[in-house]
Scaffold this motif. Sequence first.
Motif, PDB file in Angstrom:
ATOM      1  N   LEU A   1      -8.942   3.032 -11.318  1.00 42.96           N
ATOM      2  CA  LEU A   1      -8.906   2.407 -10.051  1.00 42.96           C
ATOM      3  C   LEU A   1      -7.758   2.533  -9.246  1.00 42.96           C
ATOM      4  O   LEU A   1      -6.804   1.645  -9.492  1.00 42.96           O
ATOM      5  CB  LEU A   1      -9.493   1.172 -10.294  1.00 42.96           C
ATOM      6  N   PRO A   2      -7.772   3.226  -8.119  1.00 45.83           N
ATOM      7  CA  PRO A   2      -6.532   3.335  -7.391  1.00 45.83           C
ATOM      8  C   PRO A   2      -6.536   2.160  -6.556  1.00 45.83           C
ATOM      9  O   PRO A   2      -7.241   1.779  -5.710  1.00 45.83           O
ATOM     10  CB  PRO A   2      -6.948   4.643  -6.441  1.00 45.83           C
ATOM     11  N   VAL A   3      -5.293   1.336  -6.353  1.00 46.27           N
ATOM     12  CA  VAL A   3      -5.202   0.330  -5.575  1.00 46.27           C
ATOM     13  C   VAL A   3      -3.775   0.513  -4.846  1.00 46.27           C
ATOM     14  O   VAL A   3      -2.687   0.762  -5.685  1.00 46.27           O
ATOM     15  CB  VAL A   3      -4.933  -1.145  -6.615  1.00 46.27           C
ATOM     16  N   GLY A   4      -3.823   0.282  -3.628  1.00 49.47           N
ATOM     17  CA  GLY A   4      -2.511   0.552  -2.854  1.00 49.47           C
ATOM     18  C   GLY A   4      -2.149  -0.786  -2.080  1.00 49.47           C
ATOM     19  O   GLY A   4      -3.098  -1.533  -1.474  1.00 49.47           O
ATOM     20  N   VAL A   5      -0.903  -1.220  -1.854  1.00 49.37           N
ATOM     21  CA  VAL A   5      -0.380  -2.291  -1.183  1.00 49.37           C
ATOM     22  C   VAL A   5       0.549  -1.767  -0.348  1.00 49.37           C
ATOM     23  O   VAL A   5       1.345  -0.864  -0.370  1.00 49.37           O
ATOM     24  CB  VAL A   5       0.718  -3.136  -2.019  1.00 49.37           C
ATOM     25  N   SER A   6       0.151  -2.491   1.032  1.00 52.78           N
ATOM     26  CA  SER A   6       1.112  -1.926   2.123  1.00 52.78           C
ATOM     27  C   SER A   6       1.839  -3.365   3.028  1.00 52.78           C
ATOM     28  O   SER A   6       0.982  -4.251   2.641  1.00 52.78           O
ATOM     29  CB  SER A   6       0.275  -1.387   3.191  1.00 52.78           C
ATOM     30  N   HIS A   7       2.785  -3.094   3.566  1.00 55.27           N
ATOM     31  CA  HIS A   7       3.462  -4.149   4.400  1.00 55.27           C
ATOM     32  C   HIS A   7       4.275  -3.293   5.476  1.00 55.27           C
ATOM     33  O   HIS A   7       4.488  -2.248   5.509  1.00 55.27           O
ATOM     34  CB  HIS A   7       4.448  -5.012   3.346  1.00 55.27           C
ATOM     35  N   PRO A   8       4.380  -4.026   6.577  1.00 54.03           N
ATOM     36  CA  PRO A   8       5.183  -3.396   7.539  1.00 54.03           C
ATOM     37  C   PRO A   8       6.411  -2.553   7.478  1.00 54.03           C
ATOM     38  O   PRO A   8       6.958  -1.703   7.978  1.00 54.03           O
ATOM     39  CB  PRO A   8       5.082  -4.523   8.679  1.00 54.03           C
ATOM     40  N   SER A   9       7.188  -3.330   6.368  1.00 55.48           N
ATOM     41  CA  SER A   9       8.426  -2.883   5.916  1.00 55.48           C
ATOM     42  C   SER A   9       8.341  -1.509   5.294  1.00 55.48           C
ATOM     43  O   SER A   9       9.410  -0.809   5.035  1.00 55.48           O
ATOM     44  CB  SER A   9       9.210  -3.743   5.324  1.00 55.48           C
ATOM     45  N   PHE A  10       7.069  -1.075   4.780  1.00 56.76           N
ATOM     46  CA  PHE A  10       6.870   0.244   3.962  1.00 56.76           C
ATOM     47  C   PHE A  10       6.660   1.266   4.984  1.00 56.76           C
ATOM     48  O   PHE A  10       6.451   2.441   4.603  1.00 56.76           O
ATOM     49  CB  PHE A  10       5.563  -0.027   3.260  1.00 56.76           C
ATOM     50  N   GLY A  11       6.778   1.059   6.188  1.00 52.59           N
ATOM     51  CA  GLY A  11       6.746   2.557   7.144  1.00 52.59           C
ATOM     52  C   GLY A  11       5.458   2.810   7.345  1.00 52.59           C
ATOM     53  O   GLY A  11       5.247   4.231   7.480  1.00 52.59           O
ATOM     54  N   GLY A  12       4.421   2.152   7.051  1.00 51.01           N
ATOM     55  CA  GLY A  12       3.114   2.699   7.008  1.00 51.01           C
ATOM     56  C   GLY A  12       2.426   3.327   5.882  1.00 51.01           C
ATOM     57  O   GLY A  12       1.264   3.744   5.818  1.00 51.01           O
ATOM     58  N   MET A  13       3.185   3.194   4.905  1.00 48.25           N
ATOM     59  CA  MET A  13       2.664   3.760   3.510  1.00 48.25           C
ATOM     60  C   MET A  13       2.227   2.688   2.632  1.00 48.25           C
ATOM     61  O   MET A  13       2.278   1.465   2.842  1.00 48.25           O
ATOM     62  CB  MET A  13       3.903   4.485   2.729  1.00 48.25           C
ATOM     63  N   PHE A  14       1.181   3.069   1.794  1.00 50.99           N
ATOM     64  CA  PHE A  14       0.512   2.254   0.666  1.00 50.99           C
ATOM     65  C   PHE A  14       1.512   2.500  -0.603  1.00 50.99           C
ATOM     66  O   PHE A  14       1.553   3.703  -0.860  1.00 50.99           O
ATOM     67  CB  PHE A  14      -0.745   2.525   0.610  1.00 50.99           C
ATOM     68  N   ALA A  15       1.560   1.695  -1.445  1.00 48.67           N
ATOM     69  CA  ALA A  15       2.122   1.769  -2.713  1.00 48.67           C
ATOM     70  C   ALA A  15       1.020   1.675  -3.726  1.00 48.67           C
ATOM     71  O   ALA A  15       0.398   0.824  -3.866  1.00 48.67           O
ATOM     72  CB  ALA A  15       3.183   0.559  -3.032  1.00 48.67           C
ATOM     73  N   TRP A  16       0.732   2.991  -4.360  1.00 49.23           N
ATOM     74  CA  TRP A  16      -0.636   3.221  -4.905  1.00 49.23           C
ATOM     75  C   TRP A  16      -0.224   3.205  -6.488  1.00 49.23           C
ATOM     76  O   TRP A  16       0.883   3.575  -7.003  1.00 49.23           O
ATOM     77  CB  TRP A  16      -1.102   4.604  -4.750  1.00 49.23           C
ATOM     78  N   ASP A  17      -1.112   2.483  -7.105  1.00 52.59           N
ATOM     79  CA  ASP A  17      -1.137   2.508  -8.717  1.00 52.59           C
ATOM     80  C   ASP A  17      -2.590   3.164  -9.314  1.00 52.59           C
ATOM     81  O   ASP A  17      -3.515   3.046  -8.048  1.00 52.59           O
ATOM     82  CB  ASP A  17      -1.055   1.214  -9.082  1.00 52.59           C
ATOM     83  N   GLN A  18      -2.707   3.583 -10.529  1.00 56.56           N
ATOM     84  CA  GLN A  18      -3.940   3.841 -10.975  1.00 56.56           C
ATOM     85  C   GLN A  18      -4.252   3.189 -11.928  1.00 56.56           C
ATOM     86  O   GLN A  18      -3.643   3.443 -13.113  1.00 56.56           O
ATOM     87  CB  GLN A  18      -3.731   5.529 -11.336  1.00 56.56           C
ATOM     88  N   ALA A  19      -4.747   1.875 -11.694  1.00 64.25           N
ATOM     89  CA  ALA A  19      -5.041   1.092 -12.851  1.00 64.25           C
ATOM     90  C   ALA A  19      -6.283   1.486 -13.697  1.00 64.25           C
ATOM     91  O   ALA A  19      -7.155   2.244 -13.104  1.00 64.25           O
ATOM     92  CB  ALA A  19      -5.439  -0.256 -12.360  1.00 64.25           C
ATOM     93  N   VAL A  20      -6.420   1.240 -15.103  1.00 65.86           N
ATOM     94  CA  VAL A  20      -7.275   1.744 -15.751  1.00 65.86           C
ATOM     95  C   VAL A  20      -8.177   0.536 -16.684  1.00 65.86           C
ATOM     96  O   VAL A  20      -7.515  -0.357 -17.054  1.00 65.86           O
ATOM     97  CB  VAL A  20      -6.731   2.740 -16.756  1.00 65.86           C
ATOM     98  N   GLY A  21      -9.508   0.419 -16.328  1.00 65.76           N
ATOM     99  CA  GLY A  21     -10.245  -0.421 -16.877  1.00 65.76           C
ATOM    100  C   GLY A  21     -10.991   0.153 -18.246  1.00 65.76           C
ATOM    101  O   GLY A  21     -11.194   1.320 -18.216  1.00 65.76           O
ATOM    102  N   VAL A  22     -11.257  -0.756 -19.249  1.00 66.86           N
ATOM    103  CA  VAL A  22     -11.821  -0.256 -20.415  1.00 66.86           C
ATOM    104  C   VAL A  22     -13.212  -0.901 -20.505  1.00 66.86           C
ATOM    105  O   VAL A  22     -13.345  -2.064 -20.060  1.00 66.86           O
ATOM    106  CB  VAL A  22     -10.874  -0.640 -21.413  1.00 66.86           C
ATOM    107  N   PRO A  23     -14.095  -0.411 -21.027  1.00 66.23           N
ATOM    108  CA  PRO A  23     -15.518  -1.066 -21.337  1.00 66.23           C
ATOM    109  C   PRO A  23     -15.432  -2.155 -22.404  1.00 66.23           C
ATOM    110  O   PRO A  23     -14.401  -2.044 -23.160  1.00 66.23           O
ATOM    111  CB  PRO A  23     -16.246   0.069 -21.471  1.00 66.23           C
ATOM    112  N   GLY A  24     -16.289  -2.930 -22.155  1.00 70.75           N
ATOM    113  CA  GLY A  24     -16.468  -3.974 -23.229  1.00 70.75           C
ATOM    114  C   GLY A  24     -16.949  -5.402 -22.494  1.00 70.75           C
ATOM    115  O   GLY A  24     -16.585  -5.784 -21.404  1.00 70.75           O
ATOM    116  N   GLY A  25     -17.616  -6.018 -23.353  1.00 72.85           N
ATOM    117  CA  GLY A  25     -18.034  -7.464 -22.865  1.00 72.85           C
ATOM    118  C   GLY A  25     -18.936  -7.468 -21.821  1.00 72.85           C
ATOM    119  O   GLY A  25     -19.612  -6.495 -21.807  1.00 72.85           O
ATOM    120  N   ASP A  26     -18.894  -8.323 -20.867  1.00 71.45           N
ATOM    121  CA  ASP A  26     -19.845  -8.279 -19.617  1.00 71.45           C
ATOM    122  C   ASP A  26     -19.226  -8.048 -18.326  1.00 71.45           C
ATOM    123  O   ASP A  26     -19.882  -8.338 -17.320  1.00 71.45           O
ATOM    124  CB  ASP A  26     -20.649  -9.650 -19.483  1.00 71.45           C
TER     125      ASP A  26
END
Length: 225
Positions: free
Chosen positions: A55-80
């Motif tokens: 799951l790609p998730v990015g955070v942005s703030h005006p101090s970032f110069g218009g960029m998003f700080a992206w992460d590639q979070a990983v989820g595992v199957p299981g449960g509900d």
Amino acid sequence: MDIGAEDIAGLLARMLAEGHGLPATADGVEVDVAGTGVRIAIAAPQPQDNGLVQLPVGVSHPSFGGMFAWDQAVGVPGGDRHPAADALDGWAHTVFPVFAAALLPPCELAAHATAVPLDGGDRKAEVFYGPVATRDFGGLTDADRSAMADRPPTQVVIEELFTGYALPDRPVWLYTFCARLPSGPVTEVTLLNGEAGSSFGRIADHLPWQGHGSVKSWALVVPRG
């Protein structure tokens, strides 16, 4: 059950608003934290092998110069719970605290991050470290986990950045993923959304590695003064 980026954005907005008291609302695939300048973008979940979801998730703030700080979070199957929701929950408690500590200090998630002042000659900054995320593939010990928490590879990268690299006069984000597998070591460094692992190949050599596993950690460097 299929779940898309807009669904995940809505889930995140509810999580931040109802669970952590932030003025968060979803607008399509983005979440806005009203009055703070913080925006969070969700990209389409990407199915991987063995039921995993990236799951790609990015955070942005005006101090970032218009960029998003992206992460590639990983989820595992299981449960509900859908693996994408699992990925989001992991991101919210290991990655987002770094940004909450720097940009949303009243938020309780900020307490999961650690702020460390850093003085590199004529450069001063405050570094926000998030909790490390470890996975045990067999044989990791308490000594391994303690060493990963005490001096994660991300900290080693930041120490090197402050001893000879030109840094921009704005926040710098990075994360590292280091592993020891039966096939050999893996070192990945993502700096300002770009791959930088070739410059930091030995950042995990100080860890005991008494078993096979991985460690991932985030940091945000905010210039001060």
